[in-house]
Design a protein around this motif. Structure first.
Motif, short mmCIF file in Angstrom:
data_model
loop_
_atom_site.label_atom_id
_atom_site.label_comp_id
_atom_site.label_asym_id
_atom_site.label_seq_id
_atom_site.Cartn_x
_atom_site.Cartn_y
_atom_site.Cartn_z
N SER A 1 0.62 -1.11 -0.04
CA SER A 1 -0.06 -0.05 -0.04
C SER A 1 0.89 1.23 0.17
O SER A 1 1.84 1.43 0.83
CB SER A 1 -0.95 0.20 1.32
N THR A 2 0.49 2.40 -0.54
CA THR A 2 1.15 3.48 -0.93
C THR A 2 0.55 4.55 -0.06
O THR A 2 0.80 5.82 -0.34
CB THR A 2 1.32 3.94 -2.39
N GLY B 1 0.20 10.24 -9.54
CA GLY B 1 0.03 10.59 -10.93
C GLY B 1 -0.97 9.68 -11.85
O GLY B 1 -1.34 10.09 -12.92
N ILE B 2 -1.20 8.63 -11.38
CA ILE B 2 -2.16 7.66 -12.01
C ILE B 2 -3.22 7.17 -11.06
O ILE B 2 -3.20 7.08 -9.72
CB ILE B 2 -1.35 6.42 -12.76
N GLU B 3 -4.45 6.82 -11.65
CA GLU B 3 -5.43 6.53 -10.32
C GLU B 3 -5.63 5.03 -10.22
O GLU B 3 -6.37 4.69 -9.21
CB GLU B 3 -7.01 6.91 -11.06
N GLU B 4 -4.98 4.17 -11.19
CA GLU B 4 -5.29 2.96 -11.25
C GLU B 4 -3.96 1.95 -11.84
O GLU B 4 -3.16 2.57 -12.32
CB GLU B 4 -6.47 2.22 -11.85
N GLY B 5 -4.05 0.83 -11.43
CA GLY B 5 -2.64 0.06 -11.79
C GLY B 5 -1.45 0.21 -10.80
O GLY B 5 -1.53 0.58 -9.36
N THR B 6 -0.31 0.10 -11.30
CA THR B 6 1.11 0.09 -10.46
C THR B 6 1.95 0.75 -11.30
O THR B 6 1.91 1.11 -12.48
CB THR B 6 1.32 -1.25 -10.41
N LEU C 1 4.76 -0.61 -7.17
CA LEU C 1 3.86 0.38 -6.27
C LEU C 1 2.49 0.41 -6.75
O LEU C 1 2.51 0.91 -7.84
CB LEU C 1 4.40 1.51 -5.87
N PRO C 2 1.60 0.32 -5.81
CA PRO C 2 0.04 0.51 -6.32
C PRO C 2 -0.03 1.96 -6.47
O PRO C 2 0.44 2.70 -5.69
CB PRO C 2 -0.76 -0.22 -5.31
N ALA C 3 -0.90 2.40 -7.38
CA ALA C 3 -1.17 3.72 -7.70
C ALA C 3 -2.35 4.12 -6.61
O ALA C 3 -2.99 3.36 -6.19
CB ALA C 3 -1.95 3.94 -9.18
#
Length: 287
Positions: free
Chosen positions: A37-38, A86-91, A103-105
């Motif tokens: 988790s980030t 900078g991104i809402e989904e993915g890694t 790292l998860p977005a």
């Protein structure tokens, strides 16, 4: 003759060494947890800054590999904050602590603001990570705006100025002039005056001399910036023992730009670790 600016007497010795090791151990755990988790990546970045300062208490010239590791980790984490927000989904893949991590977005977040951007940019400059500097400078200014009004407008003008300088966009002189004007204490009223005058404005003034290639003015401006840094961190007893004041990060970064740009200055200080200023560790391992 070299001008010396001595660092204030931050306690060192066995207790400081034990603190540095505890912080480093804690940071290792926090970094490993980021792959799950980030949510706490900002706290992890803040811990990395503590490790960096703690290492520089023990190693003021940054001559030891552990200190370079601390600088690199802080730089990588600062960049990672903006990568994951900078991104809402993915890694996203980020190299941190000598390892490429997935790292998860987290999506847009208030933690990825102009204040953190400045710290991340200074660290990238110190590490001579030009690609990271470019990536940070390509972040739209509006993405860095804080919704709670925690920053005066000059902070955004300052970020805009640095982005304009590095990306060679037009309007640098005008933007720097606006930054200087809006950082006047009569205009910038959100931040405490002692912090504005001691920590925030000196890098702006130093950058002004740097971009003008003012050989006569840069050295004195650097000395003044370091003295103001010391004055801020010795204003109270609590500050005088706070490791956050160990390194003058903003002045160090601009001094690195001047050093690399062959702008001569003869200033020595533990606030400017010698091997960071002179990129003594550059190329030791992938960063």
């Amino acid at each position: 003759m070299s001008q010396q600016v001595t660092r204030h007497g931050i306690p060192s010795g066995p207790e400081a060494e034990a603190l540095a090791q505890r912080l480093a151990d804690h940071l290792t755990v926090q970094i490993d947890e980021l792959e799950v988790s980030t949510d706490l990546i900002e706290a992890t970045f803040n811990t990395s800054l503590l490790v960096l300062n703690a290492r520089c208490v023990l190693d003021p010239r940054a001559a030891q590999a552990e200190t370079w590791d601390a600088v690199v980790n802080a730089m990588q984490l600062g960049s990672a904050v903006f990568a994951v927000t900078g991104i809402e989904e993915g890694t996203v893949e980020c190299r941190i602590d000598r390892k490429v991590r997935t790292l998860p977005a987290s999506g847009p977040s208030t933690m990825a603001d102009a204040g953190l951007w400045l710290q991340a940019f200074w660290l990238a400059v110190v590490c001579r990570e030009q690609q990271r500097m470019t990536e940070l400078c390509e972040i739209p200014l509006e993405r860095l705006r804080s919704s709670d009004g925690r920053y005066d407008e000059y902070v955004y003008h300052w970020v805009d100025t640095l982005q304009t300088y590095w990306l060679r966009r037009p309007g640098l002189v005008e933007k720097l002039t606006t930054t200087i004007q809006t950082s006047d204490p009569s205009v910038a009223t959100t931040i405490p005056r002692d912090m504005l005058q001691g920590l925030m404005y000196p890098p702006i003034n130093l950058f002004y001399h740097f971009v003008r290639k003012n050989e006569e003015g840069f050295g004195p401006a650097l000395v003044e910036a370091l003295k103001l840094h010391r004055a801020y961190w010795t204003l109270t007893e609590d500050r005088a023992t706070d490791i956050d004041g160990t390194v003058a990060l903003g002045p160090l970064a601009i001094a690195c730009l001047a050093y690399d740009g062959k702008l001569p200055f003869d200033v020595e200080s533990e606030y400017l670790p010698k091997h960071l200023l002179e990129h003594g560790w550059l190329g030791e391992y992938p960063t």
